[in-house]
Design an enzyme around this catalytic site. Structure first.
Site, PDB file in Angstrom:
ATOM      1  N   HIS A   1       3.606  -2.402   2.986  1.00 53.87           N
ATOM      2  CA  HIS A   1       3.439  -1.440   2.439  1.00 53.87           C
ATOM      3  C   HIS A   1       5.135  -0.988   2.000  1.00 53.87           C
ATOM      4  O   HIS A   1       6.243  -0.997   2.327  1.00 53.87           O
ATOM      5  CB  HIS A   1       3.582   0.031   3.927  1.00 53.87           C
ATOM      6  CG  HIS A   1       2.527  -0.499   4.151  1.00 53.87           C
ATOM      7  ND1 HIS A   1       2.267  -0.525   5.473  1.00 53.87           N
ATOM      8  CD2 HIS A   1       0.731   0.551   4.296  1.00 53.87           C
ATOM      9  CE1 HIS A   1       0.292  -0.668   6.213  1.00 53.87           C
ATOM     10  NE2 HIS A   1       0.261   0.171   5.508  1.00 53.87           N
TER      11      HIS A   1
ATOM     12  N   ASP B   1       0.603  -1.774   0.066  1.00 49.70           N
ATOM     13  CA  ASP B   1      -0.167   0.375   0.324  1.00 49.70           C
ATOM     14  C   ASP B   1       1.062   1.712  -0.475  1.00 49.70           C
ATOM     15  O   ASP B   1       1.968   1.381   1.025  1.00 49.70           O
ATOM     16  CB  ASP B   1      -0.905  -0.124   1.291  1.00 49.70           C
ATOM     17  CG  ASP B   1      -2.319  -0.784   1.201  1.00 49.70           C
ATOM     18  OD1 ASP B   1      -2.356  -1.786   0.229  1.00 49.70           O
ATOM     19  OD2 ASP B   1      -2.899  -0.672   1.417  1.00 49.70           O
TER      20      ASP B   1
END
Length: 270
Positions: free
Chosen positions: A183, A37
């Protein structure tokens, strides 16, 4: 184990995505879906290098404001055959947004991703709500052709922990068909890169495989460029052919994926 959660939201077109939220891989067994992400960012190339080295495809949940800053990385993500996910424009919390506001954010983000990729028809298979704060978004995402994607494993790589801590969290949380949240943007992601650099070979040696998350309704088109007979490919290049993605083991020309396994490694169905 978590299963796909069904909402009351119908598909907007026959065979298209529904408002269900996805919590698992496409396939069954010892499979993991890696998702990243908040990128792309300066850490994304290291993630992409690792995934190419390990012959893994993942899902990248992109922010609209980040793709504008790193269009070359969007193009690389697409060329490597990874799945694209809309993660909103600026990491907005959608729970309090009106349906009109949500639709505007998702459409603007899709437009930004496709512009950065240089492909107005780029498949954007997934939508992920920041913070898991869905509001009315799943049904709206479905109407735009996207499956809503959650996660079931969270190593909290966003909290400043080092690679050893992230690795330990991942090792204790994974299970067959899990969707793993990590992430590649939004902060210092060097510990995330280091954690996966150590873990992925261990997982593969232990019999784990890697898959995309499931989709709700519809098909699953390729993002990697189609193979061309008269194109020269360097080692590591990825192409799509016959609904599957292949990675070149070394320089190749003419040999067709699916018919030359000594040259092309089969990475699985699109």
């Amino acid at each position: 184990m978590l299963a796909t959660v069904v909402t009351a939201l119908p598909a907007t077109a026959a065979g298209g995505p529904t408002g269900d939220i996805v919590y698992r891989t496409r396939g069954d067994g010892r499979l993991l879906a890696l998702t990243f992400d908040d990128g792309p960012s300066d850490y994304t190339p290291a993630i992409l290098d690792l995934l190419r080295e390990q012959r893994i495809r993942a899902t990248f949940c992109l922010l609209g404001n980040q793709v504008a800053a790193h269009p070359e990385l969007v193009r690389r993500i697409v060329a490597d055959g990874h799945a694209i996910c809309n993660h909103t424009l600026q990491h907005e919390d959608l729970a309090a947004k009106t349906p009109e506001e949500i639709r505007s954010i998702l459409v603007t983000t899709n437009d930004a991703i496709r512009q950065a990729a240089g492909d107005p028809n780029l498949p954007i298979r997934y939508f992920r709500a920041p913070y898991g704060s869905w509001g009315a978004a799943p049904g709206i995402a479905a109407s735009l052709g996207m499956s809503s994607l959650a996660w079931t494993v969270d190593p909290q790589d966003w909290d400043g922990s080092g690679a050893e801590v992230i690795s330990a969290r991942l090792s204790t949380q994974i299970y067959p068909t899990a969707v793993v949240l990590s992430h590649d943007g939004g902060g210092d992601r060097a510990p995330t890169v280091a954690a996966y650099r150590g873990l992925i070979p261990q997982w593969k040696a232990a019999g784990w495989g890697f898959d995309f998350p499931a989709v709700t309704g519809g098909g699953f088109s390729c993002t990697a460029p189609a193979w061309g007979r008269d194109v020269s490919y360097v080692g590591g290049s990825r192409v799509s052919s016959g609904g599957r993605v292949y990675q070149a083991n070394w320089w190749v020309r003419v040999e067709k994926p699916g018919q030359a396994p000594w040259v092309w490694a089969d990475l699985g169905a699109c």
